[in-house]
Design a protein around this motif. Structure first.
Motif, PDB file in Angstrom:
ATOM      1  N   GLN B 353       9.720  -2.406   2.688  1.00 59.89           N
ATOM      2  CA  GLN B 353       9.277  -1.003   2.730  1.00 59.89           C
ATOM      3  C   GLN B 353       8.018  -0.929   3.595  1.00 59.89           C
ATOM      4  O   GLN B 353       7.231  -1.883   3.630  1.00 59.89           O
ATOM      5  CB  GLN B 353       8.904  -0.523   1.336  1.00 59.89           C
ATOM      6  N   SER B 354       7.835   0.226   4.258  1.00 57.32           N
ATOM      7  CA  SER B 354       6.599   0.404   5.021  1.00 57.32           C
ATOM      8  C   SER B 354       6.180   1.865   5.071  1.00 57.32           C
ATOM      9  O   SER B 354       7.020   2.766   4.985  1.00 57.32           O
ATOM     10  CB  SER B 354       6.771  -0.136   6.453  1.00 57.32           C
ATOM     11  N   TRP B 355       4.893   2.081   5.162  1.00 60.43           N
ATOM     12  CA  TRP B 355       4.322   3.423   5.300  1.00 60.43           C
ATOM     13  C   TRP B 355       3.365   3.375   6.479  1.00 60.43           C
ATOM     14  O   TRP B 355       2.533   2.466   6.570  1.00 60.43           O
ATOM     15  CB  TRP B 355       3.575   3.820   4.022  1.00 60.43           C
ATOM     16  N   ASP B 380       0.572  -4.725  -4.715  1.00 56.23           N
ATOM     17  CA  ASP B 380       1.881  -4.119  -4.445  1.00 56.23           C
ATOM     18  C   ASP B 380       2.244  -4.114  -2.964  1.00 56.23           C
ATOM     19  O   ASP B 380       3.385  -3.806  -2.604  1.00 56.23           O
ATOM     20  CB  ASP B 380       1.915  -2.663  -4.948  1.00 56.23           C
ATOM     21  N   GLY B 381       1.282  -4.369  -2.115  1.00 57.34           N
ATOM     22  CA  GLY B 381       1.583  -4.351  -0.678  1.00 57.34           C
ATOM     23  C   GLY B 381       0.376  -4.827   0.088  1.00 57.34           C
ATOM     24  O   GLY B 381      -0.633  -5.230  -0.502  1.00 57.34           O
ATOM     25  N   ASP B 404      11.135  -1.140  -4.833  1.00 51.29           N
ATOM     26  CA  ASP B 404      11.124   0.119  -5.584  1.00 51.29           C
ATOM     27  C   ASP B 404       9.770   0.822  -5.662  1.00 51.29           C
ATOM     28  O   ASP B 404       9.695   1.988  -6.022  1.00 51.29           O
ATOM     29  CB  ASP B 404      11.619  -0.122  -7.011  1.00 51.29           C
ATOM     30  N   VAL B 405       8.714   0.108  -5.334  1.00 48.58           N
ATOM     31  CA  VAL B 405       7.398   0.708  -5.510  1.00 48.58           C
ATOM     32  C   VAL B 405       7.190   1.847  -4.490  1.00 48.58           C
ATOM     33  O   VAL B 405       7.681   1.783  -3.365  1.00 48.58           O
ATOM     34  CB  VAL B 405       6.317  -0.408  -5.357  1.00 48.58           C
ATOM     35  N   ASN B 406       6.561   2.943  -4.952  1.00 47.54           N
ATOM     36  CA  ASN B 406       6.246   4.025  -4.010  1.00 47.54           C
ATOM     37  C   ASN B 406       4.742   4.045  -3.777  1.00 47.54           C
ATOM     38  O   ASN B 406       3.977   4.595  -4.574  1.00 47.54           O
ATOM     39  CB  ASN B 406       6.733   5.369  -4.557  1.00 47.54           C
ATOM     40  N   LEU B 407       4.339   3.451  -2.684  1.00 47.45           N
ATOM     41  CA  LEU B 407       2.902   3.355  -2.433  1.00 47.45           C
ATOM     42  C   LEU B 407       2.319   4.622  -1.812  1.00 47.45           C
ATOM     43  O   LEU B 407       1.121   4.850  -1.873  1.00 47.45           O
ATOM     44  CB  LEU B 407       2.597   2.134  -1.549  1.00 47.45           C
ATOM     45  N   ALA B 408       3.175   5.453  -1.216  1.00 48.59           N
ATOM     46  CA  ALA B 408       2.685   6.664  -0.558  1.00 48.59           C
ATOM     47  C   ALA B 408       1.831   7.500  -1.516  1.00 48.59           C
ATOM     48  O   ALA B 408       0.719   7.911  -1.185  1.00 48.59           O
ATOM     49  CB  ALA B 408       3.849   7.492  -0.023  1.00 48.59           C
ATOM     50  N   ASP B 409       2.367   7.727  -2.727  1.00 47.82           N
ATOM     51  CA  ASP B 409       1.644   8.574  -3.677  1.00 47.82           C
ATOM     52  C   ASP B 409       0.310   7.953  -4.080  1.00 47.82           C
ATOM     53  O   ASP B 409      -0.641   8.654  -4.415  1.00 47.82           O
ATOM     54  CB  ASP B 409       2.482   8.781  -4.949  1.00 47.82           C
TER      55      ASP B 409
END
Lengths: 472, 472
Positions: B353-355, B380-381, B404-409
């Motif tokens: 995953q990446s943001w 987590d990242g 599954d982790v949503n780091l954006a929020d």
């Protein structure tokens, strides 16, 4: 106390304006002995000297906001005036009905962030102060022009000023990183929230105010890119036998010297002759050609930069692009030559009569264009020219020794039409103001002009800002 | 024939749109197998793939005008799409209600005026074509970026694209000399009447369209400054022990190499590690530092330019700003290093995953900022970064191996607030689009945002152009 005749509309507002100025009495002038220098332009060409004028001179943002807001609420027209050095009447009122909002008492602080290369200036700072601060700290301010001692940064931005370093450091638009503007409503628009070179968040409102000539609002603060000061500086003058040689030389310059070129200026034999005869100033090089091209280089490697210019200089002789020339050896020779370049304007002003045109044209159009203007005026006058050759911006001037002839009517319709047809600009760097407002429908076309008027309504719905100027 | 479900509003207009496309049937697509690549973005993140979409693909100005005018008359929303390479969803429709106006069949002619240094491009020309034409004729096109093979010049201008040569040749705004734009009304706004660098005749409408992200009109033609192609090109990589060394090195670079610097890029150890592990690409220099700074110079004096970079290179070691480094000897070494730089984006995309965050910040803020983002995300990242150091524009990316982790929020509220507080930009060069529209009130402030909305109403009174994007 002098008798004052305020226009019927303005008269009723004088007490309220005076009361806004109560805590700072110098912020309002009404005596015609004091107002006349604000209501008439420096050339004594635009504006008026009637008594009954009101000049507002806020010394703070708050005071400026209050004056503007009052004017807007009561639909009083406002002409913003910065250094009063406009050449097109953009800072002069057309009647006593119009309030003059002068920035001559406005804050003038300057700060410089050396790591980011950004100067932050209050609108009241003179261009000289900006140039000096940059210089002292090892930078170059990207704008430099003849009026620098008087003109102020707010006015420089509002008129999209050009000058001699455009060729090297680019346009006002590529150097302004932030603006603070007060709208007629008194609302402050802060466009200094990000003063970094890259920002893509929304429409570019900032650029609308650059060159808006006081028609949208008042610029009160500016963030400006400054450039690292080069360590080399060389200068030469090329005597060119004809305009074709000028064209080829310019093209070669771009190809060869590339990014050490800092200024490429042209002067013709006519303007040098005026400098010698009218200003009695000696020209420090041989006068034996119709055109003279001044080339200045600046870089960071003194020896190599010098070699590059020397080699370009010799090559131009070998290629028969020049018949004579001078490559300066000292700083004082450089100053002397720049002194000649800066005398071009005053020399023309010293003629019996003169008409000035600030044009942009592609190189290929210049020669024929100048000849056709000369044909139009015949023996009544002569074309002299100088300017920013590298930027394609030449100041074409017509001078006449005849005191009564009016050459403007003879020249202008044809001149402006030719420039527009050749996709040039009838105002490269001096703006539109009052002088050229009537040409705008032909210049930009009705579709664009209508959008400009729509834009004006967005920022100045009551139409109080600099009425009759630019997009009248 | 596939069954189509047009929205109730759009369905009734399909026959009329088809009839406008009658003489050029390829100018309309309605089968979902054909429309899906237009209605969904290349990252498969924005847009939709619903059937019942209409994609318009005009192959001429006339056809584009007709489609736009019809849409405007009937208040049908229109999303203009150029190369479909946006990173923020600015070219993707949000539902089948929105017509896609693709420029993939639009004219793509290019011409170059060598004397004036101006390229004229139809909006459909790819950036690669522009770069190649300039190169062939001895010039450099001022914009270069990873998506050059797909992106088109109309979209580059509409999104105020940056890229690797911003540092050398300046912003899109300082290079665009003219634009032709079609407004929703079908009216053509010709801002190519003067393509010379200096012109001060009225408000700068052109700059409003640069970075307007399809919210005002459709850019159909562009005049662009091109720059003389330098004859020297050198490249080195500096291994810096910490961010303080990066800062000092950058400042020294500006002071010392001045105007031969063409690109100053940064990559951190994290992104290089991803390139090695995920893309299995060998990094051609020692990996022993947290930060790597790539410096490219270009000039017109190969020997002297090389000497200047060599001397800067040695001095940086002597001053302990770098612990290791490589100065390339060959063109193929240069290409290999640029290849690493261009792999940064793909490397991040290959993480689980990446943001991505495209930020501008003053140098002094970067170090603390990166540390605080890393603290926020904890285990987590991890933060990896690279980008245009010289322009203060760094691409901060967060990658995670957790599916599954949503780091954006977790990241975004704090990240955007910090950038805004530090007077940085939350979108240096990628635009606002759909992705960042909700942040605009905080970014530019309500006063400025309201004026942007007013400006939109001037050009797009029915609000059909790219609804919900940028200034929604």
């Amino acid at each position: 106390m002098l008798a004052r005749r305020f226009s019927s509309n303005l008269a009723s507002h004088v007490p309220a304006l005076q009361s806004l100025a109560a805590s700072d009495p110098s912020s309002i002038l009404m005596s015609s002995s004091e107002t006349s220098r604000y209501t008439r332009c420096w050339m004594d060409k635009y504006g008026h000297t009637d008594s009954g004028s009101v000049v507002l001179r806020p010394s703070s943002l708050m005071s400026l906001k209050q004056f503007l807001q009052y004017s807007n609420d009561h639909k009083l027209p406002v002409v913003t005036q910065s250094g009063n050095t406009s050449l097109v009447g953009s800072a002069s009122p057309q009647s006593t009905e119009e309030l003059v909002l002068s920035l001559d008492r406005f804050p003038s602080d300057l700060t410089l962030d050396e790591e980011e290369g950004v100067m932050i200036l209050d609108a009241g700072a003179t261009l000289s102060d900006a140039i000096d601060l940059a210089q002292t700290r090892g930078f170059v301010f990207p704008v430099d022009l003849g009026a620098k001692g008087s003109c102020k940064i707010g006015g420089n931005v509002a008129t999209n000023a050009g000058g001699i370093y455009f060729n090297r450091f680019g346009s006002m638009k590529s150097n302004v990183l932030g603006l603070e503007v007060v709208l007629p409503s008194g609302e402050v628009i802060d466009m200094m929230r990000c003063m970094l070179p890259k920002d893509s968040t929304g429409f570019d409102l900032k650029s609308l105010f650059i060159g808006s000539e006081g028609c949208l609002g008042v610029i009160t603060k500016v963030a400006m890119k400054v450039h690292r000061k080069p360590t080399s500086s060389d200068l030469c003058v090329f005597n060119c036998p004809d305009f074709d040689a000028v064209r080829t030389l310019t093209h070669r310059l771009q190809q060869t010297l590339g990014n050490i070129t800092s200024a490429v200026e042209i002067m013709d034999a006519g303007v040098l002759n005026l400098i010698e005869t009218k200003l009695e100033k000696k020209i420090p090089w041989n006068l034996n050609s119709p055109y003279y091209v001044l080339v200045e280089t600046m870089g960071f490697h003194p020896q190599q930069d010098r070699q590059a210019l020397e080699s370009f200089f010799s090559q131009s002789f070998e290629d028969n692009l020049v018949v004579d020339g001078v490559l300066t050896q000292t700083q004082s020779q450089q100053s002397e030559i720049w002194g000649v370049r800066e005398s071009c304007g005053p020399a023309v002003n010293s003629a019996e009569q003169s008409w000035k045109y600030d044009l942009s044209l592609e190189l290929k159009h210049w020669d024929g264009f100048v000849k056709s203007v000369q044909e139009t005026i015949g023996d009544d006058g002569r074309v002299v020219l100088w300017g920013h050759l590298g930027d394609r911006n030449i100041h074409l001037n017509v001078v006449s020794d005849l005191p009564d002839v009016n050459l403007a009517d003879k020249i202008e319709p044809g001149l402006y039409d030719s420039v527009i047809r050749a996709k040039g600009s009838i105002s490269a760097e001096h703006g539109v103001g009052l002088a050229k407002a009537k040409h705008m429908p032909n210049v930009v076309g009705e579709a664009v002009l209508n959008r400009m008027r729509d834009i004006k309504r967005v920022f100045d719905p009551n139409g109080i800002m600099n009425p009759g100027k630019m997009i009248a």
